[in-house]
Motif scaffolding. Structure first.
Motif, PDB file in Angstrom:
ATOM      1  N   GLU A   1      -5.054   0.718   3.085  1.00 56.36           N
ATOM      2  CA  GLU A   1      -4.644  -0.394   3.948  1.00 56.36           C
ATOM      3  C   GLU A   1      -4.662   0.033   5.413  1.00 56.36           C
ATOM      4  OE1 GLU A   1      -2.174  -3.152   6.259  1.00 56.36           O
ATOM      5  OE2 GLU A   1      -1.840  -1.008   5.982  1.00 56.36           O
ATOM      6  N   GLU A   2      -4.286   1.292   5.670  1.00 56.82           N
ATOM      7  CA  GLU A   2      -4.074   1.711   7.063  1.00 56.82           C
ATOM      8  C   GLU A   2      -5.374   1.891   7.835  1.00 56.82           C
ATOM      9  OE1 GLU A   2      -1.434   1.600   8.637  1.00 56.82           O
ATOM     10  OE2 GLU A   2       0.226   1.760   7.248  1.00 56.82           O
TER      11      GLU A   2
ATOM     12  N   ASP B   1       6.780   1.905   5.506  1.00 53.56           N
ATOM     13  CA  ASP B   1       5.615   1.034   5.700  1.00 53.56           C
ATOM     14  C   ASP B   1       4.750   1.066   4.436  1.00 53.56           C
ATOM     15  OD1 ASP B   1       3.247  -0.193   6.434  1.00 53.56           O
ATOM     16  OD2 ASP B   1       2.836   1.113   8.138  1.00 53.56           O
ATOM     17  N   GLY B   2       4.553  -0.079   3.817  1.00 56.06           N
ATOM     18  CA  GLY B   2       3.690  -0.166   2.649  1.00 56.06           C
ATOM     19  C   GLY B   2       4.401   0.217   1.361  1.00 56.06           C
TER      20      GLY B   2
ATOM     21  N   HIS C   1       7.623  -6.243   2.875  1.00 55.98           N
ATOM     22  CA  HIS C   1       7.245  -5.243   3.883  1.00 55.98           C
ATOM     23  C   HIS C   1       8.360  -5.126   4.917  1.00 55.98           C
ATOM     24  CE1 HIS C   1       4.507  -2.981   6.501  1.00 55.98           C
ATOM     25  NE2 HIS C   1       3.648  -2.960   5.506  1.00 55.98           N
TER      26      HIS C   1
ATOM     27  N   HIS D   1       0.836  -1.215   0.000  1.00 54.29           N
ATOM     28  CA  HIS D   1       0.000   0.000   0.000  1.00 54.29           C
ATOM     29  C   HIS D   1       0.861   1.251   0.000  1.00 54.29           C
ATOM     30  CE1 HIS D   1       0.735   0.683   4.381  1.00 54.29           C
ATOM     31  NE2 HIS D   1       0.908  -0.617   4.360  1.00 54.29           N
TER      32      HIS D   1
HETATM   33 ZN   LIG Z   1       1.916  -1.651   5.974  1.00 56.33          ZN
END
Ligand SMILES: [Zn+2]
Length: 427
Positions: free
Chosen positions: A144-145, A110-111, A209, A99
């Protein structure tokens, strides 16, 4: 492997050659470019789903992908697909990705790492003249978050049909903006992209990830082969006593909900005591009524978040939560409600094998480990063989501007991904 070493030797097999073209500097540069969009103090990003920043990030990514000659497609919830074709264009593609949205106070890796590692792999395949049987696609999952529009993993849930798009459209953010409107704006910002249906056949899915935990760094290992995602059970507990004057009411006449809540939590800590430190047990929110310094608490509500990678432990210990709460109270009533229950997910052993073989080929030490957090791969695992690759992040810090992963570790993960994708795309 030195970054920038570009000669392929005759003796190389094509997959190792492709991994060599994964360019550490280029991959890092793209992370830094992306991090400018929604940058916040302390090296963080605020790039929440379907905001102006999310749209800007999508446009930057599309620009890079189109510049490299890859085609772009999108489905009705804004999941984005970047395609490198295979010899057999009609074969179900191998998917990789993650993401691009972040938490309000998120980090730079992150993502987005899973997305940029995928693009890096596609570019390396071009440079290595790698031909695959199946197409390979990089996917960007919408929201996603879940920080702006709850719940998270909406894009992958809707794609895999574990949730309907119509049930997401009416969800509003804190400002009252509807998901439907923010989505329409995002789709309109990238017109002319090919339209995709939900749940089209996918041969396999791999998500790269950052670990978001301290294990790989503390053990000095570059690669985690993710075995699955631990299960979760969430509870709400309400303890009901009686409010009374703090100055006049003798202790023996009290029905103090806060004291009883403490007794419950203490009993639960004993229940959850685990010398192997695998159990995740959290009381994260507590509400005290009337919450006055001079009154005995009449009512206390608190939450329990309990997670474990083994289904049997999740069931057994989880089932003991309510009886433990009941045994711990002496003068109050207690009510325990389970509000969420998801058994652990186990990734496909074949995908684990492919990732492990790729790491071995590249002489990168790897360990098998479960994921503590949810990821889009959880939902993809329901429709195709899926797996994940973890790379270390500093001190395990994530969902925080201080989140950091090194260029070397990011590149190592992308090389393992490249090899694994080639393997799967030729199966
Ligand atoms: Zn993530």
């Amino acid at each position: 492997m030195e970054a920038g070493v570009r000669e392929t030797r005759r003796s190389d097999d094509p997959s190792t050659a492709a991994a060599r073209f994964v360019d550490r500097g280029r991959l890092w540069q793209r992370h830094m470019e992306m991090a400018k969009i929604g940058a916040i103090p302390g090296d963080g990003v605020n790039r929440q789903a379907l905001t102006r920043e999310d749209i800007a990030a999508r446009k930057l990514l599309i620009g890079w992908a189109e510049g490299l000659g890859f085609s772009i497609a999108m489905d009705a919830i804004g999941n984005l697909f970047i395609r490198r074709n295979g010899r057999n264009p009609d074969a179900p593609p191998v998917l990789t990705g993650s993401h691009m949205d972040s938490q309000p106070s998120g980090g730079r890796f992150d993502g987005i790492y899973g997305v940029l590692a995928g693009l890096e792999a596609l570019e390396a395949f071009d440079e290595a003249d790698a031909v695959t049987e199946r197409p390979i696609e990089v996917v960007v999952w919408t929201n996603e978050e879940g920080g702006r529009f709850s719940p998270g993993a909406m894009g992958s849930m809707v794609f895999t049909e574990s949730r309907r798009l119509e049930d997401c459209l009416g969800i509003a953010d804190a400002q009252g903006v509807l998901f439907a409107d923010a989505l329409a704006e995002t789709l309109a910002a990238t017109p002319g992209t090919e339209k995709r249906p939900f749940n089209f056949p996918v041969a396999a899915y791999i998500e790269t990830h950052i670990e978001q935990g301290p294990k790989l760094e503390s053990e000095g290992l570059p690669i985690g082969v993710v075995t699955g995602i631990q299960g979760s059970r969430w509870f709400e507990v309400e303890v009901v006593g009686e409010s009374a004057h703090a100055g006049t009411t003798p202790l023996r006449f009290r029905r103090d909900a806060l004291q009883e809540a403490l007794a419950i939590i203490s009993a639960l800590n004993d229940l959850m005591n685990d010398p192997s430190d695998t159990v995740r047990f959290t009381v994260g929110r507590m509400e005290v009524i009337p919450n006055s310094p001079n009154s005995v608490a009449e009512r206390v509500r608190f939450t329990i978040d309990f997670r474990h990678p083994e289904g049997s432990v999740l069931s057994d210990l989880g089932n003991k939560i309510e009886p433990t709460c009941r045994r711990a109270v002496t003068c109050c009533e207690v009510e325990v409600r389970e509000v969420f229950h998801r058994q652990p997910c186990c990734f496909d052993p074949r995908i684990l094998g492919v990732i492990e073989a790729a790491a071995t080929k590249l002489s990168l030490p790897a360990i098998r480990m479960p994921s503590g957090a949810f990821h889009d791969a959880l939902f993809m695992n329901e429709v195709c063989p899926a797996g994940m690759i973890f790379v270390p992040c500093e001190k395990g810090i994530s969902h925080n501007p201080a989140e950091y992963a090194s260029p070397d570790d990011l590149a190592a993960g992308a090389r393992v991904l490249a090899l694994a994708l080639l393997d799967l795309a030729n199966k």
